[in-house]
Motif scaffolding. Structure first.
Motif, PDB file in Angstrom:
ATOM      1  N   ALA A   1      46.812  63.581  59.573  1.00  0.00           N
ATOM      2  CA  ALA A   1      45.743  64.298  58.868  1.00  0.00           C
ATOM      3  C   ALA A   1      45.624  63.812  57.426  1.00  0.00           C
ATOM      4  O   ALA A   1      44.516  63.578  56.925  1.00  0.00           O
ATOM      5  CB  ALA A   1      46.014  65.797  58.903  1.00  0.00           C
ATOM      6  N   ALA A   2      46.754  63.641  56.755  1.00  0.00           N
ATOM      7  CA  ALA A   2      46.730  63.165  55.367  1.00  0.00           C
ATOM      8  C   ALA A   2      46.124  61.776  55.280  1.00  0.00           C
ATOM      9  O   ALA A   2      45.315  61.487  54.380  1.00  0.00           O
ATOM     10  CB  ALA A   2      48.148  63.163  54.804  1.00  0.00           C
ATOM     11  N   GLY A   3      46.508  60.899  56.201  1.00  0.00           N
ATOM     12  CA  GLY A   3      45.950  59.546  56.212  1.00  0.00           C
ATOM     13  C   GLY A   3      44.458  59.563  56.467  1.00  0.00           C
ATOM     14  O   GLY A   3      43.696  58.828  55.822  1.00  0.00           O
ATOM     15  N   THR A   4      44.031  60.387  57.411  1.00  0.00           N
ATOM     16  CA  THR A   4      42.603  60.487  57.710  1.00  0.00           C
ATOM     17  C   THR A   4      41.823  60.999  56.508  1.00  0.00           C
ATOM     18  O   THR A   4      40.793  60.433  56.121  1.00  0.00           O
ATOM     19  CB  THR A   4      42.380  61.411  58.923  1.00  0.00           C
ATOM     20  N   VAL A   5      42.316  62.057  55.885  1.00  0.00           N
ATOM     21  CA  VAL A   5      41.633  62.641  54.728  1.00  0.00           C
ATOM     22  C   VAL A   5      41.487  61.617  53.598  1.00  0.00           C
ATOM     23  O   VAL A   5      40.382  61.387  53.072  1.00  0.00           O
ATOM     24  CB  VAL A   5      42.392  63.889  54.232  1.00  0.00           C
ATOM     25  N   CYS A   6      42.596  60.998  53.208  1.00  0.00           N
ATOM     26  CA  CYS A   6      42.567  60.103  52.041  1.00  0.00           C
ATOM     27  C   CYS A   6      41.820  58.804  52.330  1.00  0.00           C
ATOM     28  O   CYS A   6      41.096  58.290  51.467  1.00  0.00           O
ATOM     29  CB  CYS A   6      43.993  59.804  51.577  1.00  0.00           C
ATOM     30  N   CYS A   7      41.990  58.258  53.534  1.00  0.00           N
ATOM     31  CA  CYS A   7      41.300  57.001  53.863  1.00  0.00           C
ATOM     32  C   CYS A   7      39.808  57.218  54.073  1.00  0.00           C
ATOM     33  O   CYS A   7      38.990  56.372  53.700  1.00  0.00           O
ATOM     34  CB  CYS A   7      41.920  56.361  55.101  1.00  0.00           C
ATOM     35  N   LEU A   8      39.447  58.343  54.672  1.00  0.00           N
ATOM     36  CA  LEU A   8      38.037  58.604  54.944  1.00  0.00           C
ATOM     37  C   LEU A   8      37.268  58.902  53.665  1.00  0.00           C
ATOM     38  O   LEU A   8      36.135  58.437  53.480  1.00  0.00           O
ATOM     39  CB  LEU A   8      37.930  59.790  55.905  1.00  0.00           C
ATOM     40  N   PHE A   9      37.886  59.653  52.756  1.00  0.00           N
ATOM     41  CA  PHE A   9      37.187  60.066  51.545  1.00  0.00           C
ATOM     42  C   PHE A   9      37.625  59.296  50.307  1.00  0.00           C
ATOM     43  O   PHE A   9      37.143  59.566  49.203  1.00  0.00           O
ATOM     44  CB  PHE A   9      37.355  61.568  51.341  1.00  0.00           C
TER      45      PHE A   9
ATOM     46  N   ILE B   1      39.054  65.192  46.360  1.00  0.00           N
ATOM     47  CA  ILE B   1      38.299  65.448  47.590  1.00  0.00           C
ATOM     48  C   ILE B   1      37.901  66.921  47.668  1.00  0.00           C
ATOM     49  O   ILE B   1      36.761  67.257  48.009  1.00  0.00           O
ATOM     50  CB  ILE B   1      39.131  65.028  48.817  1.00  0.00           C
ATOM     51  N   VAL B   2      38.829  67.809  47.331  1.00  0.00           N
ATOM     52  CA  VAL B   2      38.519  69.245  47.326  1.00  0.00           C
ATOM     53  C   VAL B   2      37.430  69.543  46.302  1.00  0.00           C
ATOM     54  O   VAL B   2      36.467  70.287  46.578  1.00  0.00           O
ATOM     55  CB  VAL B   2      39.792  70.070  47.030  1.00  0.00           C
ATOM     56  N   GLU B   3      37.551  68.957  45.116  1.00  0.00           N
ATOM     57  CA  GLU B   3      36.567  69.183  44.059  1.00  0.00           C
ATOM     58  C   GLU B   3      35.182  68.716  44.491  1.00  0.00           C
ATOM     59  O   GLU B   3      34.157  69.311  44.104  1.00  0.00           O
ATOM     60  CB  GLU B   3      36.988  68.451  42.785  1.00  0.00           C
ATOM     61  N   ALA B   4      35.141  67.673  45.318  1.00  0.00           N
ATOM     62  CA  ALA B   4      33.858  67.130  45.778  1.00  0.00           C
ATOM     63  C   ALA B   4      33.264  67.920  46.940  1.00  0.00           C
ATOM     64  O   ALA B   4      32.201  67.565  47.460  1.00  0.00           O
ATOM     65  CB  ALA B   4      34.043  65.672  46.195  1.00  0.00           C
ATOM     66  N   GLY B   5      33.942  68.994  47.355  1.00  0.00           N
ATOM     67  CA  GLY B   5      33.425  69.814  48.446  1.00  0.00           C
ATOM     68  C   GLY B   5      34.010  69.480  49.800  1.00  0.00           C
ATOM     69  O   GLY B   5      33.436  69.844  50.841  1.00  0.00           O
ATOM     70  N   GLY B   6      35.161  68.828  49.799  1.00  0.00           N
ATOM     71  CA  GLY B   6      35.714  68.338  51.051  1.00  0.00           C
ATOM     72  C   GLY B   6      36.596  69.300  51.820  1.00  0.00           C
ATOM     73  O   GLY B   6      37.039  68.957  52.930  1.00  0.00           O
ATOM     74  N   ARG B   7      36.852  70.494  51.291  1.00  0.00           N
ATOM     75  CA  ARG B   7      37.804  71.384  51.962  1.00  0.00           C
ATOM     76  C   ARG B   7      37.452  71.675  53.418  1.00  0.00           C
ATOM     77  O   ARG B   7      38.336  71.612  54.281  1.00  0.00           O
ATOM     78  CB  ARG B   7      37.957  72.686  51.177  1.00  0.00           C
TER      79      ARG B   7
ATOM     80  N   HIS C   1      36.001  69.868  55.589  1.00  0.00           N
ATOM     81  CA  HIS C   1      36.296  68.672  56.388  1.00  0.00           C
ATOM     82  C   HIS C   1      37.804  68.484  56.530  1.00  0.00           C
ATOM     83  O   HIS C   1      38.291  68.055  57.594  1.00  0.00           O
ATOM     84  CB  HIS C   1      35.660  67.445  55.744  1.00  0.00           C
ATOM     85  N   ILE C   2      38.558  68.785  55.469  1.00  0.00           N
ATOM     86  CA  ILE C   2      40.020  68.694  55.546  1.00  0.00           C
ATOM     87  C   ILE C   2      40.541  69.658  56.604  1.00  0.00           C
ATOM     88  O   ILE C   2      41.392  69.303  57.424  1.00  0.00           O
ATOM     89  CB  ILE C   2      40.649  68.989  54.167  1.00  0.00           C
ATOM     90  N   GLU C   3      40.019  70.874  56.602  1.00  0.00           N
ATOM     91  CA  GLU C   3      40.453  71.858  57.589  1.00  0.00           C
ATOM     92  C   GLU C   3      40.132  71.394  59.008  1.00  0.00           C
ATOM     93  O   GLU C   3      40.923  71.589  59.940  1.00  0.00           O
ATOM     94  CB  GLU C   3      39.784  73.206  57.298  1.00  0.00           C
ATOM     95  N   THR C   4      38.991  70.747  59.181  1.00  0.00           N
ATOM     96  CA  THR C   4      38.621  70.228  60.495  1.00  0.00           C
ATOM     97  C   THR C   4      39.560  69.120  60.930  1.00  0.00           C
ATOM     98  O   THR C   4      39.964  69.052  62.106  1.00  0.00           O
ATOM     99  CB  THR C   4      37.166  69.710  60.471  1.00  0.00           C
ATOM    100  N   ILE C   5      39.932  68.259  60.006  1.00  0.00           N
ATOM    101  CA  ILE C   5      40.834  67.147  60.328  1.00  0.00           C
ATOM    102  C   ILE C   5      42.207  67.668  60.731  1.00  0.00           C
ATOM    103  O   ILE C   5      42.807  67.200  61.711  1.00  0.00           O
ATOM    104  CB  ILE C   5      40.919  66.181  59.131  1.00  0.00           C
ATOM    105  N   VAL C   6      42.731  68.636  59.989  1.00  0.00           N
ATOM    106  CA  VAL C   6      44.022  69.229  60.348  1.00  0.00           C
ATOM    107  C   VAL C   6      43.939  69.852  61.739  1.00  0.00           C
ATOM    108  O   VAL C   6      44.849  69.704  62.566  1.00  0.00           O
ATOM    109  CB  VAL C   6      44.456  70.273  59.302  1.00  0.00           C
ATOM    110  N   ALA C   7      42.841  70.547  62.012  1.00  0.00           N
ATOM    111  CA  ALA C   7      42.668  71.159  63.331  1.00  0.00           C
ATOM    112  C   ALA C   7      42.631  70.096  64.429  1.00  0.00           C
ATOM    113  O   ALA C   7      43.182  70.299  65.525  1.00  0.00           O
ATOM    114  CB  ALA C   7      41.388  71.995  63.356  1.00  0.00           C
TER     115      ALA C   7
END
Length: 296
Positions: free
Chosen positions: A182-190, A197-203, A205-211
């Protein structure tokens, strides 16, 4: 217990330095270039420690004896080569302990060394400096081993290493894998640290990736417990955090990545289990593209 550590990079070097300091019988299996670099000793730096420790190294052509415990501390990309290199070290009573992320290596090692392989997890943040010294960033240095391996646990239970035993090591490995993926997906994707990423409105999407990643574990029979789920979300959604995944750092630094081992294997297992992972798969495509067509 005679210990062979395969690899003297950041992870193997940091844990090895702690074992050496405690008087454990440790040898490092390394490439010739790394052996030459370590001839004067291993420079190990962590909060409160700055030392050069003498150590014993062997290269593949010099290895001609068996060990009680073989700890594999290399990147997944190097696993194929080190399996062949370490064969002389594995005897009928040797325990092989890989501390790699993901799960694909377990099947591969079990085929190579049937009945000798146990699961394990390492948590540490460390890096190599320009001269080949090991710098451990922070005090986290944790190894988890199966509870039914008391000899291994005793050998690794030294000052500076937080030793954890688990009654369900496969579930623990899956839990870590889902977080790492999940961490790799979040950081590589965004393309940035989680705070940005959170500041940019990504929360969301992060929750979806973890799920997504945790759904694969659940379908495989290793549901991530609520505490581990909360820790993953807390780390990946912390405002202002400069956390980035090692997968992302390797990508932006132009180093070989463990993308196939961490994301490729997870996406393949998800497909076999009929679990949709669209965002994880998207990050995998980006990694593959960057690997074959790096930026000039």
């Amino acid at each position: 217990m005679r210990i062979l550590i395969v690899g003297a990079g950041a992870t193997g070097g940091a844990f090895g330095a702690r074992l050496l300091a405690a008087g454990r019988d440790v040898t490092f299996l390394v490439r010739p270039g790394r052996a030459a670099q370590l001839r004067i000793g291993l420079h190990y730096v962590t909060p409160g420690i700055d030392e050069v420790r003498r150590l014993r190294t062997v290269t593949a052509d010099e290895l001609d004896e068996t060990f009680d415990l073989v700890i594999i501390a290399v990147k997944a990309n190097a696993l194929g080569a080190v399996i062949d290199d370490m064969r002389p070290a594995v005897g009928p009573s040797t325990v092989v302990l890989p501390i790699l992320n993901g799960m694909a290596h377990m099947d591969r090692l079990e085929r190579a060394f049937p009945g000798r392989v146990i699961g394990g997890i390492a948590r540490i943040v460390a890096t190599l400096d320009s001269s080949g010294g090991v710098r451990q960033l922070g005090e986290l240095a944790e190894i988890t081993v199966p509870a039914d391996q008391p000899g291994v646990a005793a050998a690794l239970d030294v000052p500076g290493i937080d030793l954890v035993t688990s009654d369900d090591i496969l579930r623990a490995q899956w839990a870590k894998w889902t977080f790492i993926a999940a961490a790799g997906t979040v950081c590589c994707l965004f393309r940035g640290p989680v705070g940005a990423i959170v500041e940019a409105g990504g929360r969301p999407h992060i929750e979806t990736i973890v799920a997504e990643t945790e759904a694969v574990a659940a379908a495989a029979g290793y549901r991530v417990d609520d505490d581990a789920h909360r820790r993953s979300l807390a780390t990946l959604t912390r405002e202002g955090s400069d956390f980035t995944s090692s997968l992302y750092r390797d990508l932006v630094d132009g180093h070989p990545t463990e993308g196939e081992h961490l994301l490729g294997d997870l996406v393949a297992r998800a497909a076999a289990l009929d679990v949709p992972t669209p965002l994880t798969a998207l990050a995998l495509v980006q990694l593959r593209t960057a690997t074959h067509h790096p930026n000039p």
